[in-house]
Structure formats: C-alpha cells, structure tokens
Scaffold this motif. Structure first.
Motif, PDB file in Angstrom:
ATOM      1  N   ARG A  37      -6.019   7.891 -10.034  1.00 36.33           N
ATOM      2  CA  ARG A  37      -5.648   7.658  -8.641  1.00 36.33           C
ATOM      3  C   ARG A  37      -6.876   7.258  -7.818  1.00 36.33           C
ATOM      4  O   ARG A  37      -6.809   6.337  -7.003  1.00 36.33           O
ATOM      5  N   LYS A  38      -7.996   7.906  -8.053  1.00 34.25           N
ATOM      6  CA  LYS A  38      -9.223   7.597  -7.315  1.00 34.25           C
ATOM      7  C   LYS A  38      -9.642   6.147  -7.531  1.00 34.25           C
ATOM      8  O   LYS A  38     -10.006   5.448  -6.587  1.00 34.25           O
ATOM      9  N   ARG A  39      -9.551   5.665  -8.780  1.00 30.39           N
ATOM     10  CA  ARG A  39      -9.914   4.274  -9.078  1.00 30.39           C
ATOM     11  C   ARG A  39      -8.934   3.297  -8.423  1.00 30.39           C
ATOM     12  O   ARG A  39      -9.338   2.271  -7.881  1.00 30.39           O
ATOM     13  N   VAL A  40      -7.642   3.609  -8.488  1.00 27.95           N
ATOM     14  CA  VAL A  40      -6.627   2.734  -7.902  1.00 27.95           C
ATOM     15  C   VAL A  40      -6.800   2.662  -6.384  1.00 27.95           C
ATOM     16  O   VAL A  40      -6.732   1.581  -5.790  1.00 27.95           O
ATOM     17  N   VAL A  41      -7.040   3.791  -5.762  1.00 24.94           N
ATOM     18  CA  VAL A  41      -7.221   3.824  -4.302  1.00 24.94           C
ATOM     19  C   VAL A  41      -8.472   3.028  -3.913  1.00 24.94           C
ATOM     20  O   VAL A  41      -8.451   2.285  -2.918  1.00 24.94           O
ATOM     21  N   ALA A  42      -9.535   3.137  -4.684  1.00 22.04           N
ATOM     22  CA  ALA A  42     -10.750   2.360  -4.396  1.00 22.04           C
ATOM     23  C   ALA A  42     -10.456   0.859  -4.469  1.00 22.04           C
ATOM     24  O   ALA A  42     -10.900   0.082  -3.609  1.00 22.04           O
ATOM     25  N   GLN A  43      -9.691   0.443  -5.483  1.00 21.80           N
ATOM     26  CA  GLN A  43      -9.340  -0.970  -5.611  1.00 21.80           C
ATOM     27  C   GLN A  43      -8.477  -1.431  -4.437  1.00 21.80           C
ATOM     28  O   GLN A  43      -8.685  -2.504  -3.888  1.00 21.80           O
ATOM     29  N   TRP A  44      -7.511  -0.604  -4.025  1.00 20.92           N
ATOM     30  CA  TRP A  44      -6.686  -0.964  -2.875  1.00 20.92           C
ATOM     31  C   TRP A  44      -7.536  -1.053  -1.617  1.00 20.92           C
ATOM     32  O   TRP A  44      -7.277  -1.883  -0.758  1.00 20.92           O
ATOM     33  N   LEU A  91       0.833  -1.200   0.000  1.00 21.73           N
ATOM     34  CA  LEU A  91       0.000   0.000   0.000  1.00 21.73           C
ATOM     35  C   LEU A  91       0.869   1.252   0.000  1.00 21.73           C
ATOM     36  O   LEU A  91       0.654   2.182  -0.782  1.00 21.73           O
ATOM     37  N   LEU A  92       1.878   1.282   0.858  1.00 21.28           N
ATOM     38  CA  LEU A  92       2.756   2.454   0.935  1.00 21.28           C
ATOM     39  C   LEU A  92       3.564   2.613  -0.351  1.00 21.28           C
ATOM     40  O   LEU A  92       3.751   3.734  -0.838  1.00 21.28           O
ATOM     41  N   ASP A  93       4.029   1.498  -0.905  1.00 21.81           N
ATOM     42  CA  ASP A  93       4.756   1.560  -2.178  1.00 21.81           C
ATOM     43  C   ASP A  93       3.841   2.053  -3.299  1.00 21.81           C
ATOM     44  O   ASP A  93       4.250   2.843  -4.147  1.00 21.81           O
ATOM     45  N   MET A  94       2.593   1.588  -3.300  1.00 19.20           N
ATOM     46  CA  MET A  94       1.615   2.032  -4.291  1.00 19.20           C
ATOM     47  C   MET A  94       1.359   3.527  -4.139  1.00 19.20           C
ATOM     48  O   MET A  94       1.318   4.267  -5.126  1.00 19.20           O
ATOM     49  N   ALA A  95       1.234   4.001  -2.905  1.00 15.72           N
ATOM     50  CA  ALA A  95       0.990   5.427  -2.677  1.00 15.72           C
ATOM     51  C   ALA A  95       2.158   6.260  -3.193  1.00 15.72           C
ATOM     52  O   ALA A  95       1.960   7.307  -3.821  1.00 15.72           O
ATOM     53  N   ARG A  96       3.369   5.777  -2.970  1.00 19.41           N
ATOM     54  CA  ARG A  96       4.562   6.473  -3.481  1.00 19.41           C
ATOM     55  C   ARG A  96       4.532   6.502  -5.011  1.00 19.41           C
ATOM     56  O   ARG A  96       4.820   7.517  -5.630  1.00 19.41           O
ATOM     57  N   GLY A  97       4.167   5.399  -5.613  1.00 18.27           N
ATOM     58  CA  GLY A  97       4.067   5.339  -7.073  1.00 18.27           C
ATOM     59  C   GLY A  97       3.018   6.299  -7.612  1.00 18.27           C
ATOM     60  O   GLY A  97       3.222   6.944  -8.642  1.00 18.27           O
ATOM     61  N   LEU A  98       1.902   6.410  -6.920  1.00 20.80           N
ATOM     62  CA  LEU A  98       0.876   7.365  -7.341  1.00 20.80           C
ATOM     63  C   LEU A  98       1.391   8.795  -7.213  1.00 20.80           C
ATOM     64  O   LEU A  98       1.059   9.655  -8.032  1.00 20.80           O
TER      65      LEU A  98
END
Length: 192
Positions: free
Chosen positions: A176-183, A156-163
């Motif tokens: 980003r909104k769609r990716v965060v919803a999926q996470w 999750l933290l790595d994904m947030a950094r990537g975003l």
C-alpha cells in the motif's frame, strides 16, 4: 418541565450513539450474519427493547450505523488541514483501510443479497461518494475544469477503496505504501 426533559434527551442521545458505535464495531468484527440487534444491544450495554425503541428493525439500525460511518468519514476528511497532497492522499487511503470501511463493506455485501437493504444502502453510498469526492477535490486543490482531473480524483478514491479491500485479508501496508507513493507522483503530474 424542560429541565426534566433535557437529561432524558441527553440519555437517549447517548444510548443511540452507543448503539451506532456498537453496530459499526459488530459489523467490522462479525460481519452481517453475526451482527444481530441483540448482539449490538449487549455490546452497547442496553436492553434489546431500548435498541428497538431507537431502531425498530435490524435494517434501520445498520443503515443508521453506516450513515454514522459516512458522517464520521466526512468529518474526518473535513477536519484535515489543507496540507501537501501526499498527506491528503495518505489520509484518504487511511479512511478505506480502517474498521469504519470494514463495517460499511459488510453492509454493502448484505445489501447485495437483501432487497430491503439495497435501496437504502445504494442511496446512502451514492451520497457519501459524492461528498467524499467533493472533499477530496477541495483538499487536493484540484481544478475539475481541467481535462482528466475529475477522473484522476475518482480514480484515486477507487484505488483507495481497492487498497481497503486488499487490506481485509492480510496486512497490506508495505505494498500500500508503494502504491500510494506512485499515486502521489501521478497526482503531482496531473494536478500540477
């Protein structure tokens, strides 16, 4: 004597704070190459000599600025009320899409090319990474004794950094909104 010293210490603290805030802003806006001690001092409204009094070298100034960023990020996380995981997830992602992250990123890039910065920035980021992970686990109510939970939180933290990286060049809010919803859905499955 103590009465005279306190206002001087307050002014010194305020000057240091202005310098750190200006350094972060300069890094975020101008990058490493465009952020000199003179530029930061001017933005902070202090003399170059005053800046060098607080931070003898450019590396001292910008390392302290990133440490300031790290403390601000940790404080922002710790201040989050424990609420639903979606709100925590969004707050974590927000930390990586703002000017504080942009400033830290510029310093990371500079540290990759400048030996005198590398050790300082590497140690600082390792400490910040551990603290952010610890706070995320707490806010998410994650039980790291369960298989896969530690890796999920780190992912999750790595994904947030990537975003945050993706957001540097273009406004990536819709994706980003769609990716965060999926996470959020994945977190619900893994964390329960």
């Amino acid at each position: 004597m103590a009465v005279v010293t306190a206002p001087k210490q307050d002014r010194s603290r305020a000057t240091r704070q202005r310098l750190l805030q200006a350094a972060v802003a300069c890094l975020a806006e101008r990058g490493w190459a465009g952020s000199t001690v003179s530029v930061v001092a001017e933005r902070a409204g202090v003399s170059r000599g005053a800046a060098q009094h607080h931070f003898p070298t450019r590396e001292d100034l910008f390392t302290a600025a990133v440490e300031y960023v790290a403390e601000e990020r940790s404080s922002a996380l710790r201040a989050l009320p424990v609420q639903n995981r979606s709100a925590v997830l969004e707050a974590l992602v927000d930390l990586y899409t703002g000017p504080l992250f942009r400033a830290a990123l510029h310093l990371w890039v500079a540290a990759s090319n400048e030996e005198q910065l590398r050790a300082r920035v590497t140690e600082l980021e390792a400490r910040v990474g551990r603290e952010t992970h610890r706070i995320a686990v707490e806010l998410l109510g994650a039980d790291e004794s369960e298989p896969g939970v530690r890796e999920t939180v780190q992912g999750l933290l790595d994904m947030a950094r990537g975003l945050g990286l993706a957001n540097l060049l273009t406004d990536d809010a819709a994706r980003r909104k769609r990716v965060v919803a999926q996470w959020g859905r994945l977190l619900h499955e893994v964390l329960g």
